[in-house]
Every structure is written in C-alpha cells, then in structure tokens.
Design a protein around this motif. Structure first.
Motif: not given
Length: 353
Positions: A212-237
C-alpha cells in the motif's frame, strides 16, 4: 460513470507502468475499471486505485482510450460501456466511441492470504533507499536475483541491496523484525512513481507481496532466487584508503568522458603521495587531471574502472568528501558513508590504459 478529470487522469497516468507493453500477450494492454476501482496488470504486478465514482459494468480501457481521457479539457467526464465492450467518452461537446477490451481476460494477481511478515516503512526513507540502489540492479538476464532489490531484515536493521555482477550497493533503514525477499525492479520503480505518502505498508509471502502506497495498492510477484552474500563481499577494513573531494572528482570524471568523446570509457586512477591522477584515453583524444586528497598506503598504486560504474557509485553519496577503500588492483573498490556502501569492480587493462 461521471467523474472530474482531475479525479481520474492522474491515477491513470500513475498506473501506466503496469500496462503490458505488447498487445499480443495473454493480458489485455489496458486498464480495468470494476466498480470504483481502476487496475492495471501485467505478468509481474498489478496496481489499483480507488475512484470517487463507479462503473456499472467491468470495463477495460485500451491504451489509446486512456490517452484520450488524459488529453480531454478539465471538467466533468462521462465513461460508459455496453455489452459489446464499446466505450463511449464524453466531455463538454466532445463525444468519442472507442473499442474496449475483453474484461474476462484480465487475470488479476491475488493478495497473499497468509503473509509471512508485514511491515510499515516511512515512505521517505524507503523512496531514498530504492533511489540509491536502483542503478545497480541488473538489466541483463544473467541471474534472476540480480534483476531485483534484496530486502533483508536481520532483527534491528532493514538492509536494502542491489547487485548486477559488476557493482553492488547496500543501504539500511532501522527496522525491527526478520525477513527477506527480492522485489522485481519494475515493482520498485512503480513504488517510486506513485506519489507522496507518509508510510508504505508491505505484506509478503514466499512468492508475492501486497504493498500500500497512499491511495494505491500493488500486488507483485517476488523473485524466487537466492541473493549473494553481500555482507561478506564488503571488507570490514580494506587496507588502502583515498579521501577525495566529491565535486572535483565527479567533474574530472565527466570531463574525461567529454575529452575522449565517448559515452563511457576506461578511467585510470594513479596515486602519488598527495594526489590522484584521473586519466582516460581513446582513439580521438585523451585526458588527465590531478586531484589533491589524503591517501593511506596508496603511493604508486593504480587501478582502472568503467567510467559509468564509477560515476554512478560516487554520485549517490550525499557528502562533500568521498572515501574509497582499495584491497588490490583486481579487487572491488569500496565506498562507505553513513550506512550507505557501494562496491565497484575494476577492469583489467594493459599497462598505461
């Protein structure tokens, strides 16, 4: 139906993004008015809005009819349909009959009946987050997950991430709860286009989301897939660091594009003790400019990037200064500021450029 133009035309314009592009598909390329609700639907999503008036029969307005309504002069508009799907439009002295579409072929997406989670996000924070990561969503069909935005709540933080295989961007919004889903890019763009509101409400199951966005209603499919390990991709230091003025750096990158007469080019960054030389070369011209800054462990280091990827990453940082971390010539460059992070893969080059 009798309705003022200002009550219907803006809503038709906002629903246009959910109308199928092709007339040859299974779903009619039009908008359904059923009672007091107007809906546009395609294979991925649908968007609906309430109207202050009702149609007696379900009616599908073809794209050209929608355009006609939007072009009418301000004032009262009449919209009528018959059993043969003919639509009559009236406004002042204007009368037009248009062929409608078959309402029985408008197959609507179903709101999740038993959502796994429900959340409410301040609209401004969500819009800013989507705007900041959208550039890194893939436009190629390499991996389904890269064609959307990853929403990953870990208990205290909602992480919003996009990656196209060449760059990745990660921003955060404070939020309690644990869930994750991948929102298609077209749905994310539609959320951005639906106007101002205080909060966005989302209910999601494993395969679909109701928004729900204000006076609009949306129904959407979601993407059925695994995402990358993004936290591991970013180096801490990351070991090497450059601090540069953002405006001067962006100006130099854009001038390099102009000087090489290209929409994109290979940008080389060469670091000295107190300066970074930004350079580019093409068959028709070359460019070099020194930018002063503060550098740690970068003396003699050089690295090359696709100019557009580097510019996209830098311009989304809301800061006067730019901090870039490096781990090596073939490792992604990392940028971070106030919870907003970006990675950009370098490119391999011959010596020089």
């Amino acid at each position: 139906m009798y309705i003022e133009k200002y009550e219907i035309a803006p809503k038709l314009a906002n629903l246009r993004g959910a109308v199928p592009c092709s007339k040859q598909g299974a779903i009619p390329a039009g908008m359904l008015i059923d009672g007091d609700t107007v809906t546009a639907v395609n294979e991925i999503m649908q968007i609906s809005a309430k109207l202050p008036a009702s149609m007696e029969h379900p009616t599908v307005l073809a794209a050209k009819t929608v355009a006609l309504i939007e072009s009418l002069p301000d004032g009262m508009i009449s919209i009528e349909s018959d059993e043969k799907d003919m639509v009559t439009i009236g406004a002042g002295t204007i009368t037009s009959k248009q062929e409608g579409l078959d309402a029985s072929k408008m197959v609507l997406h179903q709101r999740p009946k038993s959502p796994n989670h429900a959340l409410e996000i301040p609209a401004e924070a969500l819009f800013n987050a989507i705007s900041n990561v959208l550039y890194a969503v893939s436009r190629e069909d390499k991996k389904p997950a890269f064609g959307g935005i990853f929403f990953d709540a870990d208990g205290a933080t909602l992480n919003i991430v996009a990656c196209d295989g060449y760059r990745s961007v990660w921003t955060t919004i404070p939020h309690e709860g644990e869930f994750h889903f991948i929102l298609p890019m077209v749905a994310a763009k539609a959320i951005m286009s639906l106007g101002e509101t205080e909060a966005v409400k989302i209910e999601a199951s494993a395969s679909a989301a109701y928004i729900e966005i204000g006076e609009y209603m949306m129904v959407t499919r979601l993407i059925a897939d695994s995402f990358m390990d993004y936290k591991r991709a970013f180096l801490s230091q990351p070991p090497m660091c450059a601090r540069l003025p953002k405006k001067e750096t962006m100006d130099a990158l854009r001038r390099a594009l102009l000087a090489t007469n290209q929409d994109k080019c290979i940008i080389m960054l060469n670091f000295d003790t107190d300066k970074c030389t930004i350079s580019a070369k093409s068959a028709t011209g070359n460019y070099a400019e020194d930018i002063a800054g503060n550098f740690e462990k970068l003396n003699g280091f050089d690295i090359a990037f696709n100019s557009l990827y580097l510019i996209d990453a830098i311009k989304h940082f809301d800061s006067d200064d730019l901090t870039i971390y490096f781990a090596g010539r073939l490792r992604p460059a990392q940028m971070e500021k106030d919870g907003y992070r970006a990675l950009v893969l370098p490119v391999k080059t011959k010596e020089g450029i």
